[in-house]
Design a protein around this motif. Structure first.
Motif, PDB file in Angstrom:
ATOM      1  N   ILE A 156      45.196  28.873  24.342  1.00 37.13           N
ATOM      2  CA  ILE A 156      45.867  30.068  24.718  1.00 37.13           C
ATOM      3  C   ILE A 156      46.075  30.809  23.628  1.00 37.13           C
ATOM      4  N   LYS A 157      46.361  32.049  24.098  1.00 38.99           N
ATOM      5  CA  LYS A 157      46.975  33.271  23.096  1.00 38.99           C
ATOM      6  C   LYS A 157      48.242  33.687  23.551  1.00 38.99           C
ATOM      7  N   ILE A 176      58.723  26.091  25.173  1.00 40.10           N
ATOM      8  CA  ILE A 176      57.219  26.474  25.191  1.00 40.10           C
ATOM      9  C   ILE A 176      56.502  25.607  24.617  1.00 40.10           C
ATOM     10  N   GLY A 177      55.587  25.077  25.118  1.00 40.42           N
ATOM     11  CA  GLY A 177      54.292  24.051  24.507  1.00 40.42           C
ATOM     12  C   GLY A 177      53.296  25.161  23.885  1.00 40.42           C
ATOM     13  N   LEU A 178      52.978  24.932  22.625  1.00 35.36           N
ATOM     14  CA  LEU A 178      52.259  25.784  21.909  1.00 35.36           C
ATOM     15  C   LEU A 178      51.138  24.827  21.102  1.00 35.36           C
ATOM     16  N   LYS A 179      50.819  23.632  21.782  1.00 33.35           N
ATOM     17  CA  LYS A 179      50.300  22.790  20.968  1.00 33.35           C
ATOM     18  C   LYS A 179      48.953  22.996  20.712  1.00 33.35           C
ATOM     19  N   LEU A 201      55.064  22.745  18.413  1.00 34.30           N
ATOM     20  CA  LEU A 201      54.233  23.626  17.353  1.00 34.30           C
ATOM     21  C   LEU A 201      52.721  23.068  17.563  1.00 34.30           C
ATOM     22  N   PRO A 202      51.744  24.072  17.119  1.00 40.74           N
ATOM     23  CA  PRO A 202      50.301  23.846  17.315  1.00 40.74           C
ATOM     24  C   PRO A 202      49.791  22.652  16.390  1.00 40.74           C
ATOM     25  N   SER A 203      49.052  21.701  16.853  1.00 42.76           N
ATOM     26  CA  SER A 203      48.568  20.824  16.183  1.00 42.76           C
ATOM     27  C   SER A 203      47.521  21.212  15.256  1.00 42.76           C
ATOM     28  N   ALA A 204      47.111  22.165  15.034  1.00 45.11           N
ATOM     29  CA  ALA A 204      45.987  22.656  14.243  1.00 45.11           C
ATOM     30  C   ALA A 204      46.231  24.452  14.152  1.00 45.11           C
ATOM     31  N   GLY A 205      45.588  25.046  13.228  1.00 48.44           N
ATOM     32  CA  GLY A 205      45.844  26.367  12.895  1.00 48.44           C
ATOM     33  C   GLY A 205      45.790  26.732  11.491  1.00 48.44           C
ATOM     34  N   THR A 206      45.877  28.150  11.422  1.00 51.94           N
ATOM     35  CA  THR A 206      45.843  28.535   9.936  1.00 51.94           C
ATOM     36  C   THR A 206      47.599  28.808   9.694  1.00 51.94           C
ATOM     37  N   SER A 207      47.489  28.927   8.344  1.00 52.24           N
ATOM     38  CA  SER A 207      48.775  28.833   7.758  1.00 52.24           C
ATOM     39  C   SER A 207      49.654  29.935   8.186  1.00 52.24           C
ATOM     40  N   ALA A 208      48.713  31.277   8.310  1.00 53.63           N
ATOM     41  CA  ALA A 208      49.376  32.382   8.941  1.00 53.63           C
ATOM     42  C   ALA A 208      49.701  32.361  10.272  1.00 53.63           C
TER      43      ALA A 208
END
Length: 792
Positions: A156-157, A176-179, A201-208
């Motif tokens: 999701i965005k 809020i689940g942002l995994k 928190l997101p399991s993956a993603g950019t540092s930004a």
């Protein structure tokens, strides 16, 4: 300290589930969880207030499913397969306050069904399959909403406009689940107005991406909880995100479900330590061995909590271990459920006021022995460890000059001999429940205690003369083996006493006389013996103002068996049964009254007459005693003397005499009308005839008992039987005599009829021959020739 206590309690229940919104009491609760349901049951009770349908296979919610449940307040539909909820599904559930639809298959987050339930306070739709978190307008009508759970198992965005519908509501908590977050617009979380914020928190993603989420999360609420920090693959993005923190708004931070190395952990912890955060909690931490010292700023943290740490952390170098935990500048430290088995004395200058080491493996052999640096420590909690020696526990505290509360419950503490324990004088509250302590514990207690908890031990009695606990206000002795209540003279300031679940049977209410300050008593669930000794105690609720915990349902008789299960409030014994002096007075009074009544009764029932009869019979007895039994038989003139009422003379003359005197061997029968000597007294004639007759025959009928003379004849005939030790009375019942017709002075007749076999006159003629045969056999005697000649 109050802030610390509330913080610790709050972190353990950061999110309250829907099923716990309301207590079960006074509510109709239906639990159909894990019941393999595929649809909502149609037979639900209309009065249902709490309904749990979680962990089933329900796929759709229809309009009519809950239409009849107008009183419904809490509904749990989590962990199903629900993909669609009809728009008007809850239009009749206007009292609904809790709704949990988490972990289902919903894809539309518009949630039009919310239009009808504006009373909603708790709403969780996290872990569904939403493609977007853009909240529908229905959320804007939830003016009473306090908790909101959001999240998706799809990528999701998240943008500012997604949460605008609740931006005007002041919430207590948002999760809020942002995994699976793929894109985030900076400032989105700042739209929220909430006291507590939980971010998965997101399991993956950019540092930004993580930088933006963490930046907004740390500035959007007072309390922040971050979950899912998994560095098993890489941790750079998380580390960079925490290092990028600037000024933060939050004062309390909870980190949960962390998997990382020691270096990664310290890299995250250092920037957090340098912020304005006061309270930090770390739970479910999987961490490898400590390999380097933890370098942090001189800022003092108010509260630091470690809960459920991977055990490998305690197999590292002890110096680094001590450096990490006990060189921390922390006021309140908690390390629980983490496998610790040893702990060292902190260095001088520490800030510790509160230390909680619950649920570890610490022993008392080396724990804080001779430690002189904990001068500020006020509370020490050592629950669920491996403490054994009670004496060492006391010596551990002697240098803790500020210690007020010590909790060593749920250990294995023992005290095997009487000893003088070395306690700090500052200790006010001591919890020793769930150990292996005995009565000796009362010889080894600090003198200034105000609260003592020794529940669930092996204490049989509280020894008398315990004079070093004058300040004690609360004493908890429940679930021991007490055989009697403690003497309150030992604890003159006692206000609260708990002695439930022990072994005493007959507590007396007199123990309250020395407890003038007692305000609360729990003596429930004991094997009460409902006897006189318990009578005063059973009235304790009526006679005192003391609050009795568990009354009346937990106070029941166990003994005696016939009273088992009876509530003490319903148990009653009279004063007479329990007062021997009063009982004796009543008995003596009763005897006196009975004697007077008997005297008056005898007076009115011809007692003088009975005395005359006794006198006259004694004269007869004197004469009889001069003649032996053989001589008495030889002197008999008549076979039988017949006593009857004049009203029965017809039967005597027509039936009796012909059958006795007109036989082949006739009997000589004596009758008063033929053989009484004129001029001689009636009583003398009666006695003479009875003495000259071998048998005495009495014709019994209602007429007989009405005749005064018949009574005399029966009286003397009976006394003859007693004097001669013979069996010469023959009773013939001519007509049945009801008991009520027999006068009280005929008690001898009643006795004779009860003890002696008698002959009944049969109305049936076929039976009369047998009657005469029995009578003749009963008389059967031969009168000597000399006697007959004398008679002739």
């Amino acid at each position: 300290m109050s802030n610390t206590t509330s913080f610790i309690a709050w972190i353990s229940i950061f999110k309250v589930g829907c099923s716990l919104c309301f207590p079960a009491e006074n509510n109709i609760v239906i639990n159909n969880s894990s019941s393999s349901l595929i649809v909502v049951p149609s037979n639900l009770r209309k009065q249902t207030k709490i309904l749990d349908l979680s962990q089933n296979n329900i796929r759709k919610i229809h309009i009519q499913d809950f239409a009849s449940l107008e009183w419904l307040r809490s509904l749990n539909l989590s962990i199903n397969r629900i993909s669609n909820v009809a728009n008007a599904s809850f239009r009749f559930n206007r009292k609904l306050e809790c709704l949990d639809l988490s972990r289902n298959e919903l894809s539309n987050i518009e949630c039009h069904f919310l239009n009808n339930i504006t009373s909603l306070k708790y709403f969780d739709i996290s872990s569904n399959r939403f493609l977007s978190l853009t909240l529908g307008k229905a959320f804007g009508f939830l003016k009473n909403l306090e908790y909101l759970g959001l999240g998706s198992r799809e990528a999701i965005k998240l943008q500012k406009n997604d949460l605008k519908e609740i931006s005007r509501n002041q919430l207590q908590e948002v999760s809020i689940g942002l995994k699976y977050l793929s894109e985030y617009e900076l400032g989105t979380l700042l739209v929220l107005r909430t006291t507590k914020l939980h971010i998965v928190l997101p399991s993956a993603g950019t540092s930004a991406l993580l930088n933006k989420v963490l930046h907004d999360a740390f500035t959007s609420s007072d309390t922040l909880k971050l979950s899912n920090i998994d560095c098993s693959q890489t941790c750079d993005n998380y580390i960079n995100g925490f290092k990028a923190l600037g000024n933060v708004r939050i004062s309390t931070l909870l980190l949960e479900d962390l998997t990382l190395s020691w270096l990664q952990f310290t890299s995250i912890l250092v920037p957090i330590w340098d912020t304005r955060i006061k309270n930090l909690s770390i739970m479910n931490l999987t961490l490898n061995c400590i390999r380097s010292a933890f370098q942090h700023s001189d800022r003092v943290l108010e509260t630091l909590i470690f809960r459920r740490i991977g055990s490998s952390v305690f197999y590292s170098k002890l110096s680094l271990y001590y450096d990490f935990f006990f060189k921390l500048k922390v006021v309140n430290l908690t390390i629980s459920n983490s496998g610790m088995n040893i702990i060292a004395c902190p260095e001088q200058g520490n800030y510790f006021k509160f230390i909680d080491l619950t649920d570890n493996s610490i022993t008392s052999d080396f724990f804080f022995q001779d430690c002189k640096t904990l001068n500020l420590l006020e509370t020490l909690i050592l629950q669920q460890n491996e403490l054994h020696q009670f004496y060492k526990l006391s010596t551990m505290t002697r240098y803790m000059k500020s210690l007020k509360h010590l909790d060593a419950s749920q250990n294995k503490l023992t005290l095997d001999e009487k000893t003088n324990c070395l306690w700090t004088n500052s200790l006010k509250k001591l919890n020793l429940s769930s150990n292996r302590l005995t009565d000796l514990i009362f010889t080894c207690l600090p003198s200034n205690l105000e609260v003592l908890d020794v529940e669930k031990n092996n204490i049989y009695i509280v020894p008398q003369g315990v004079n070093n606990l004058e300040m004690l206000r609360e004493l908890y002795l429940g679930s021991n083996k007490l055989v009697r209540l403690p003497e309150c003279s030992n604890f003159r300031n006692l206000e609260i006493l708990y002695v439930e679940g022990n072994s005493y049977q007959e507590p007396s209410s007199h123990f309250l006389q020395n407890c003038s300050r007692l305000t609360k008593l729990n003596a429930a669930s004991n094997p009460f013996a409902c006897t006189c000794h318990l009578r005063d105690f059973s009235r304790i609720k009526e006679n005192t103002q003391v609050e009795l915990v568990g009354w009346p349902e937990s106070y029941q008789c166990i003994y005696p068996v016939n009273l088992r299960g009876t509530l003490l409030k319903d148990f009653y014994l009279s004063e007479v049964m329990c007062n021997p002096v009063l009982l004796l007075l009543i008995i003596l009074s009763s005897i006196t009254v009975l004697a007077v009544v008997m005297g008056l009764t005898c007076h009115f029932l011809d007692l003088p007459w009975y005395l005359r009869m006794i006198y006259q019979w004694t004269q007869v007895k004197r004469r009889v005693m001069k003649t032996d039994l053989q001589q008495l038989h030889e002197n008999c003139v008549y076979h039988a003397f017949v006593s009857y009422s004049e009203q029965d003379s017809g039967w005597v003359k027509e039936q009796l005499l012909p059958n006795l005197e007109e036989r082949e061997n006739p009997f000589r029968i004596c009758l008063h009308e033929r053989h009484f000597i004129p001029g001689k007294g009636i009583i003398q004639n009666i006695i003479s005839c009875i003495e000259k007759s071998y048998k005495s025959i009495f014709i019994l009928s209602p007429n007989f008992v009405q005749s005064e003379w018949c009574h005399y004849e029966l009286y003397f005939a009976q006394h003859r039987v007693l004097s001669e030790q013979s069996n010469n009375l023959i009773l013939i019942v001519l007509e049945p005599i009801p008991q009520y017709m027999i006068p009280s002075k005929y008690y001898k007749l009643k006795s004779l009829m009860a003890k002696k076999t008698y002959l009944e006159w049969p109305v049936d003629k076929s039976k009369q021959r047998l009657f005469w045969a029995n009578l003749q056999a009963a008389i059967g005697i031969k009168i000597t020739a000399e006697t007959e000649e004398t008679l002739l």
